[in-house]
Design an enzyme around this catalytic site. Structure first.
Site, PDB file in Angstrom:
ATOM      1  CG  LEU A 121      -1.814   1.217   1.408  1.00  0.00           C
ATOM      2  CD1 LEU A 121      -2.853   1.266   0.295  1.00  0.00           C
ATOM      3  CD2 LEU A 121      -2.502   1.177   2.774  1.00  0.00           C
ATOM      4  CG  HIS A 122       2.473   2.835  -3.080  1.00  0.00           C
ATOM      5  ND1 HIS A 122       2.254   1.499  -3.378  1.00  0.00           N
ATOM      6  CD2 HIS A 122       2.521   3.462  -4.284  1.00  0.00           C
ATOM      7  CE1 HIS A 122       2.186   1.332  -4.681  1.00  0.00           C
ATOM      8  NE2 HIS A 122       2.334   2.522  -5.266  1.00  0.00           N
ATOM      9  CG  LEU A 123      -1.530   8.946  -0.331  1.00  0.00           C
ATOM     10  CD1 LEU A 123      -2.885   8.679  -0.982  1.00  0.00           C
ATOM     11  CD2 LEU A 123      -1.708   9.701   0.984  1.00  0.00           C
TER      12      LEU A 123
END
Length: 204
Positions: A121-123
């Site tokens: 997960l990465h924004l």
């Protein structure tokens, strides 16, 4: 006796070949699954860190400013996020907003790729000039300028209402193949060089 020796030799060679193949496979899997982890620990890329997240500069930035906010909690991707992770998502978004405010002269978008290329997960916190040599292909462009890019606020709202994010992979893949269009006006480009020259009119 010779036949027995040859049989043992071939059996040993086969076992060694299978073991080598297995090791190569494990290295490839480790490289893919730990690629983001390696970047999180890279002092050259790391921007800031707290108890919940690490912020890094994207190793292959697609704009003048391109950051990734990555949770320390091991969450594979956005579709694996549940309601109990909403506070984490909000924190990630707030961190991204604070980073963008440090660049007052640039406009930013903050969100997730519907089908991420990295398995953690990465924004994305990225400036909308998209002025970087690493942005080369139609897929790169469309991944940030079409509905393939999911705003952080909409993702949180969707998870709050539905319990998890639901992605139609077929529709999202079609977004990546749409014609090249400027994200600031109605200009349609023939190719990426044509589009990148045009964008400079908006970001001289």
């Amino acid at each position: 006796m010779k036949r027995l020796s040859l049989s043992l030799l071939f059996a040993t060679m086969k076992r060694n070949a299978e073991a080598e193949k297995s090791e190569i496979s494990q290295v490839k899997k480790a490289h893919w699954s730990h690629g983001m982890l390696n970047s999180m620990n890279d002092p050259v890329l790391k921007v800031l860190e707290d108890d919940l997240i690490v912020v890094i500069k994207d190793k292959y930035p697609k704009a003048k400013f391109h950051y990734l906010v990555i949770p320390k909690e091991d969450i594979k991707s956005i579709i694996h996020v549940k309601k109990e992770n909403l506070n984490l998502l909000q924190h990630m978004e707030e961190v991204g907003q604070n980073i963008s405010k440090k660049h007052n002269d640039s406009e930013f978008i903050i969100g997730y790729h519907a089908i991420p290329s990295m398995q953690r997960l990465h924004l994305h916190v990225i400036s909308t000039d998209f002025n970087n040599s690493c942005l080369k292909t139609k897929q790169h462009w469309n991944s940030f300028t079409t509905p393939f890019f999911l705003s952080s606020q909409k993702v949180r709202k969707n998870i709050q209402e539905e319990g998890q994010l639901k992605i139609n992979s077929d529709i999202m893949k079609k977004h990546l193949k749409t014609d090249l269009k400027c994200h600031k006006c109605h200009f349609s480009a023939k190719n990426m060089p044509n589009l990148k020259r045009h964008i400079l009119e908006h970001f001289p």
